[in-house]
Design a protein around this motif. Sequence first.
Motif, PDB file in Angstrom:
ATOM      1  N   PHE A  89      11.988  12.890  -2.158  1.00  0.00           N
ATOM      2  CA  PHE A  89      11.308  14.005  -1.496  1.00  0.00           C
ATOM      3  C   PHE A  89       9.890  13.603  -1.091  1.00  0.00           C
ATOM      4  N   ILE A  90       9.197  12.902  -1.982  1.00  0.00           N
ATOM      5  CA  ILE A  90       7.837  12.462  -1.686  1.00  0.00           C
ATOM      6  C   ILE A  90       7.857  11.488  -0.509  1.00  0.00           C
ATOM      7  N   ALA A  91       8.797  10.542  -0.517  1.00  0.00           N
ATOM      8  CA  ALA A  91       8.896   9.568   0.572  1.00  0.00           C
ATOM      9  C   ALA A  91       9.182  10.261   1.899  1.00  0.00           C
ATOM     10  N   GLU A  92      10.088  11.247   1.890  1.00  0.00           N
ATOM     11  CA  GLU A  92      10.394  11.991   3.110  1.00  0.00           C
ATOM     12  C   GLU A  92       9.187  12.800   3.577  1.00  0.00           C
ATOM     13  N   SER A  93       8.405  13.301   2.631  1.00  0.00           N
ATOM     14  CA  SER A  93       7.193  14.042   2.983  1.00  0.00           C
ATOM     15  C   SER A  93       6.176  13.125   3.648  1.00  0.00           C
ATOM     16  N   PHE A  94       6.030  11.897   3.126  1.00  0.00           N
ATOM     17  CA  PHE A  94       5.144  10.916   3.758  1.00  0.00           C
ATOM     18  C   PHE A  94       5.595  10.647   5.185  1.00  0.00           C
ATOM     19  N   GLU A 119       0.834  -1.206   0.000  1.00  0.00           N
ATOM     20  CA  GLU A 119       0.000   0.000   0.000  1.00  0.00           C
ATOM     21  C   GLU A 119       0.868   1.254   0.000  1.00  0.00           C
ATOM     22  N   TYR A 120       1.937   1.258   0.794  1.00  0.00           N
ATOM     23  CA  TYR A 120       2.853   2.393   0.837  1.00  0.00           C
ATOM     24  C   TYR A 120       3.471   2.610  -0.551  1.00  0.00           C
ATOM     25  N   TRP A 121       3.959   1.528  -1.172  1.00  0.00           N
ATOM     26  CA  TRP A 121       4.531   1.652  -2.510  1.00  0.00           C
ATOM     27  C   TRP A 121       3.505   2.203  -3.497  1.00  0.00           C
ATOM     28  N   ALA A 122       2.272   1.743  -3.398  1.00  0.00           N
ATOM     29  CA  ALA A 122       1.233   2.212  -4.315  1.00  0.00           C
ATOM     30  C   ALA A 122       0.967   3.705  -4.120  1.00  0.00           C
ATOM     31  N   LYS A 123       0.875   4.142  -2.870  1.00  0.00           N
ATOM     32  CA  LYS A 123       0.646   5.566  -2.593  1.00  0.00           C
ATOM     33  C   LYS A 123       1.830   6.409  -3.048  1.00  0.00           C
ATOM     34  N   LEU A 124       3.037   5.912  -2.809  1.00  0.00           N
ATOM     35  CA  LEU A 124       4.240   6.623  -3.229  1.00  0.00           C
ATOM     36  C   LEU A 124       4.291   6.732  -4.751  1.00  0.00           C
ATOM     37  N   GLY A 125       3.995   5.635  -5.429  1.00  0.00           N
ATOM     38  CA  GLY A 125       3.981   5.640  -6.892  1.00  0.00           C
ATOM     39  C   GLY A 125       2.926   6.571  -7.446  1.00  0.00           C
ATOM     40  N   ARG A 126       1.739   6.559  -6.840  1.00  0.00           N
ATOM     41  CA  ARG A 126       0.658   7.448  -7.293  1.00  0.00           C
ATOM     42  C   ARG A 126       1.068   8.911  -7.119  1.00  0.00           C
ATOM     43  N   ALA A 127       1.656   9.226  -5.954  1.00  0.00           N
ATOM     44  CA  ALA A 127       2.093  10.605  -5.702  1.00  0.00           C
ATOM     45  C   ALA A 127       3.201  11.008  -6.675  1.00  0.00           C
ATOM     46  N   ALA A 128       4.095  10.076  -6.989  1.00  0.00           N
ATOM     47  CA  ALA A 128       5.180  10.369  -7.939  1.00  0.00           C
ATOM     48  C   ALA A 128       4.609  10.634  -9.336  1.00  0.00           C
ATOM     49  N   LEU A 129       3.634   9.852  -9.744  1.00  0.00           N
ATOM     50  CA  LEU A 129       3.007  10.080 -11.048  1.00  0.00           C
ATOM     51  C   LEU A 129       2.253  11.404 -11.084  1.00  0.00           C
ATOM     52  N   ASP A 130       1.622  11.758  -9.969  1.00  0.00           N
ATOM     53  CA  ASP A 130       0.872  13.015  -9.900  1.00  0.00           C
ATOM     54  C   ASP A 130       1.786  14.235  -9.799  1.00  0.00           C
ATOM     55  N   ASN A 131       3.037  14.032  -9.402  1.00  0.00           N
ATOM     56  CA  ASN A 131       3.989  15.132  -9.201  1.00  0.00           C
ATOM     57  C   ASN A 131       5.319  14.797  -9.876  1.00  0.00           C
ATOM     58  N   PRO A 132       5.352  14.725 -11.189  1.00  0.00           N
ATOM     59  CA  PRO A 132       6.557  14.266 -11.890  1.00  0.00           C
ATOM     60  C   PRO A 132       7.783  15.165 -11.708  1.00  0.00           C
ATOM     61  N   ASP A 133       7.599  16.395 -11.277  1.00  0.00           N
ATOM     62  CA  ASP A 133       8.730  17.288 -11.081  1.00  0.00           C
ATOM     63  C   ASP A 133       9.422  17.088  -9.736  1.00  0.00           C
ATOM     64  N   LEU A 134       8.812  16.314  -8.832  1.00  0.00           N
ATOM     65  CA  LEU A 134       9.398  16.084  -7.509  1.00  0.00           C
ATOM     66  C   LEU A 134      10.170  14.780  -7.487  1.00  0.00           C
ATOM     67  N   PRO A 135      11.340  14.768  -6.853  1.00  0.00           N
ATOM     68  CA  PRO A 135      12.069  13.507  -6.700  1.00  0.00           C
ATOM     69  C   PRO A 135      11.281  12.553  -5.791  1.00  0.00           C
ATOM     70  N   VAL A 136      11.332  11.278  -6.099  1.00  0.00           N
ATOM     71  CA  VAL A 136      10.614  10.281  -5.296  1.00  0.00           C
ATOM     72  C   VAL A 136      11.106  10.322  -3.855  1.00  0.00           C
TER      73      VAL A 136
END
Length: 77
Positions: free
Chosen positions: A52-57, A33-50
């Motif tokens: 950064f998204i993981a650290e934000s979570f 589930e975490y991987w799915a949410k991280l992947g979804r957020a990465a797809l929704d925010n292609p300009d952000l490094p993954v």
Amino acid sequence: MSTTTSIRIDQTLYDLAKADAAAEHRTIAGQVEYWAKLGRAALDNPDLPVSFIAESFAAMAEPREQSTPFVPRSRGA
């Protein structure tokens, strides 16, 4: 109350999730589930490094009473 759904995944992916789940103190389902949410957020925010998204979570999951308030630097510094 959340509902659950069973899905089939590749055994290699399951084994990776199992290893990462143990390291991160999550269930295997929680890891996927975490991987799915991280992947979804990465797809929704292609300009952000993954990363950064993981650290934000991680920051959002931190209890507020354990967080350090942001204090801006003074303009004169």
